[in-house]
Write a protein that holds these residues in place. Structure first.
Motif, PDB file in Angstrom:
ATOM      1  N   GLU A 114      56.299  57.195  44.134  1.00 58.10           N
ATOM      2  CA  GLU A 114      57.461  57.575  44.936  1.00 58.10           C
ATOM      3  C   GLU A 114      57.468  56.826  46.263  1.00 58.10           C
ATOM      4  O   GLU A 114      58.526  56.349  46.710  1.00 58.10           O
ATOM      5  N   LEU A 115      56.307  56.699  46.891  1.00 56.79           N
ATOM      6  CA  LEU A 115      56.232  55.969  48.154  1.00 56.79           C
ATOM      7  C   LEU A 115      56.619  54.508  47.957  1.00 56.79           C
ATOM      8  O   LEU A 115      57.381  53.937  48.752  1.00 56.79           O
ATOM      9  N   GLU A 116      56.132  53.895  46.895  1.00 59.42           N
ATOM     10  CA  GLU A 116      56.463  52.495  46.620  1.00 59.42           C
ATOM     11  C   GLU A 116      57.966  52.318  46.429  1.00 59.42           C
ATOM     12  O   GLU A 116      58.574  51.386  46.957  1.00 59.42           O
ATOM     13  N   SER A 117      58.576  53.225  45.690  1.00 55.36           N
ATOM     14  CA  SER A 117      60.017  53.143  45.442  1.00 55.36           C
ATOM     15  C   SER A 117      60.812  53.328  46.734  1.00 55.36           C
ATOM     16  O   SER A 117      61.766  52.586  47.007  1.00 55.36           O
ATOM     17  N   LEU A 118      60.419  54.298  47.549  1.00 57.82           N
ATOM     18  CA  LEU A 118      61.131  54.556  48.803  1.00 57.82           C
ATOM     19  C   LEU A 118      61.025  53.382  49.769  1.00 57.82           C
ATOM     20  O   LEU A 118      62.018  52.978  50.394  1.00 57.82           O
ATOM     21  N   LEU A 119      59.813  52.828  49.895  1.00 57.82           N
ATOM     22  CA  LEU A 119      59.628  51.714  50.818  1.00 57.82           C
ATOM     23  C   LEU A 119      60.359  50.459  50.347  1.00 57.82           C
ATOM     24  O   LEU A 119      60.940  49.729  51.145  1.00 57.82           O
ATOM     25  N   ALA A 120      60.323  50.216  49.040  1.00 55.36           N
ATOM     26  CA  ALA A 120      61.027  49.049  48.499  1.00 55.36           C
ATOM     27  C   ALA A 120      62.518  49.128  48.808  1.00 55.36           C
ATOM     28  O   ALA A 120      63.145  48.141  49.226  1.00 55.36           O
ATOM     29  N   ASP A 121      63.088  50.317  48.637  1.00 57.73           N
ATOM     30  CA  ASP A 121      64.517  50.474  48.893  1.00 57.73           C
ATOM     31  C   ASP A 121      64.822  50.399  50.388  1.00 57.73           C
ATOM     32  O   ASP A 121      65.834  49.811  50.800  1.00 57.73           O
TER      33      ASP A 121
END
Length: 494
Positions: A114-121
């Motif tokens: 979830e952190l990876e997805s949020l930061l990427a966006d």
């Protein structure tokens, strides 16, 4: 402004990346994004607010809605204000706040995904601009993760690193170069050779509410250099507050474990003794003074610059009775039974908006550079405080745990994941001899100086003998330069 209702509406961003000052007077509401904008009004009385000064000397900044000038206020982060011109009334309210930790059990891989997805966006969104965009790459975890996400989002990424020739301990170019080479960015290494003491009056003018943070100097230098290449830059601010990266978090946890069996009254006695017997700048003095705080409910001000007694001495009792700075900080502290939650939330609500973000905003704006902070995307903030448990942020022996685990997914193996190098200058050594020391003496020992001459001389002498007084001296000099710039007439203390 609603012209039919004759009502003004204003709001400030959630984290406090941008400022808003205002004052209410007989002729209505005045507001500006800079304090110097309000001071352009000849009707504004330029008087120091004693409580704000007390906070400045204790914390290094003026917190919350207070301002260094009496009668002026700041709109706090995540707050909105309406002003009704018909009846000259205002209303202020908080429109967003940090979520409570929800207590839901999640696996570490779930949180990392979830952190990876949020930061990427978040990085992808903040790269959108109709002007050239770069990344401030220090070589630390935060900026390296931002770089990794930027490379995913756009084909060509410019990264920038600043170095200080002749001061190897402050040179991060090797760490940044590793990341740049790994991701194939268009990397630029810039030499900061303009850190001259004569730039301090200019910075005091730009930081029109005084701030104690000497890293404003390299922040301004890197902003000016990057502006030659691009107009917008992404930075890594927020990672330490969201994911517990500061060293004092682990020390607080260690203190809580070590003092749990020692009665509070005994600790208060030790703290008082340390404050009375140890000189300002003595290594460990602040931590000994922190022993008088109950860590089950309170939070010591570890980074205090001047305790109540020293503040009185410096200002010749100009300050109001009572230790108002300590009371102000206590009123701003969020309630949380977990020490780490209490510490990180306090820093997010006070230190981040009043020091870190002020430092970056004023320095970058002086160079017409817009700096964006993807880690402060509100979805990332809500994830960090609402879903990540304390044991995945910091322990006695580890810091920024979850973010470093994500970094291990993204960054090369040879990257130093435990390195913690703040963005700073060798101010302590500069203030032991040479032009910086002479300039500080000239400012602080002037006949019309605001602060007590004997107290200033003691701090200077102590620093030359090896005590850690460089930031304290910086605090006094920047306030004095600010006073000379913006307050006319002799020192109001004299």
């Amino acid at each position: 402004y609603d012209s039919r209702q004759r009502r003004l509406f204003m709001a400030r961003d959630r984290a406090g990346e941008k400022p808003m000052f205002y004052s209410v007077g007989p002729r209505g509401l005045n507001f500006a994004s800079e304090l110097k904008g309000l001071m352009a009004n000849p009707g504004l009385r330029r008087e120091i607010d004693p409580e704000a000064l007390d906070c400045y000397l204790a914390m290094g900044f003026v917190p919350g809605d207070r301002c260094i000038l009496r009668g002026v206020r700041k709109l706090p982060p995540a707050h909105a204000l309406t002003y009704d011109l018909a009846n000259s009334s205002k209303q202020i309210w908080r429109y967003w706040q940090l979520p409570e930790l929800d207590g839901v059990t999640r696996t570490e891989p779930q949180l990392l995904d979830e952190l990876e997805s949020l930061l990427a966006d978040a990085v992808k969104r903040q790269l959108v601009a109709d002007v050239p965009v770069g990344v401030l790459l220090s070589g630390g975890v935060d900026s390296s993760v931002v770089t990794a996400m930027a490379v995913r989002a756009v084909p060509k990424v410019q990264t920038f690193t600043i170095r200080f020739p002749g001061f190897g301990a402050y040179d991060e170019t090797g760490h940044a170069r590793l990341i740049a080479n790994h991701f194939g960015t268009q990397h630029v290494e810039l030499d900061a050779t303009g850190a001259d003491v004569n730039m301090l009056p200019m910075l005091a003018r730009q930081y029109d509410e005084p701030l104690v943070d000497s890293s404003m100097i390299p922040t301004y230098l890197v902003s000016a250099l990057i502006r030659r290449n691009c107009t917008v830059a992404l930075g890594g601010d927020g990672g330490d507050e969201l994911f517990a990266g500061y060293q004092h978090y682990g020390r607080l946890l260690r203190m809580q474990l070590g003092t749990g069996r020692v009665p509070l009254m005994v600790r208060k006695g030790l703290a008082a003794t340390a404050g009375a017997l140890l000189p300002v700048g003595f290594k460990g003095r602040n931590w000994l003074q922190a022993l008088d705080v109950d860590l089950e409910n309170g939070l010591p001000l570890i980074a205090t610059y001047f305790d109540a007694g020293m503040r009185r001495r410096l200002t010749h009792r100009y300050l109001p009775p009572g230790s108002s700075a300590e009371a102000v900080r206590q009123s701003l502290m969020p309630s949380a039974t977990d020490l780490l939650q209490r510490a990180t939330r306090t820093d997010f609500l006070s230190y981040l908006p009043e020091d870190i973000l002020v430092k970056v905003d004023r320095a970058s704006m002086l160079s017409s550079l817009e700096v964006r902070a993807p880690l402060l995307d509100y979805r990332v903030v809500e994830f960090a405080f609402g879903k990540v448990p304390s044991h995945l942020k910091c322990t006695v022996g580890a810091s920024k745990i979850l973010l470093k685990k994500l970094a291990e997914r993204l960054l090369p193996r040879e990257f130093d994941f435990e390195r913690k190098q703040g963005f700073s200058i060798p101010l302590a050594s500069w203030l032991r001899s040479g032009p910086w020391l002479e300039f500080f003496k000239e400012v602080l020992l002037a006949k019309d100086a605001f602060f007590d001459r004997g107290a200033s001389e003691g701090l200077l002498a102590g620093h030359i003998r090896g005590r850690s007084n460089s930031e304290r001296l910086f605090a006094l000099v920047m306030f004095e330069l600010w006073r000379r710039e913006y307050l006319s007439g002799p020192s109001p203390r004299n």
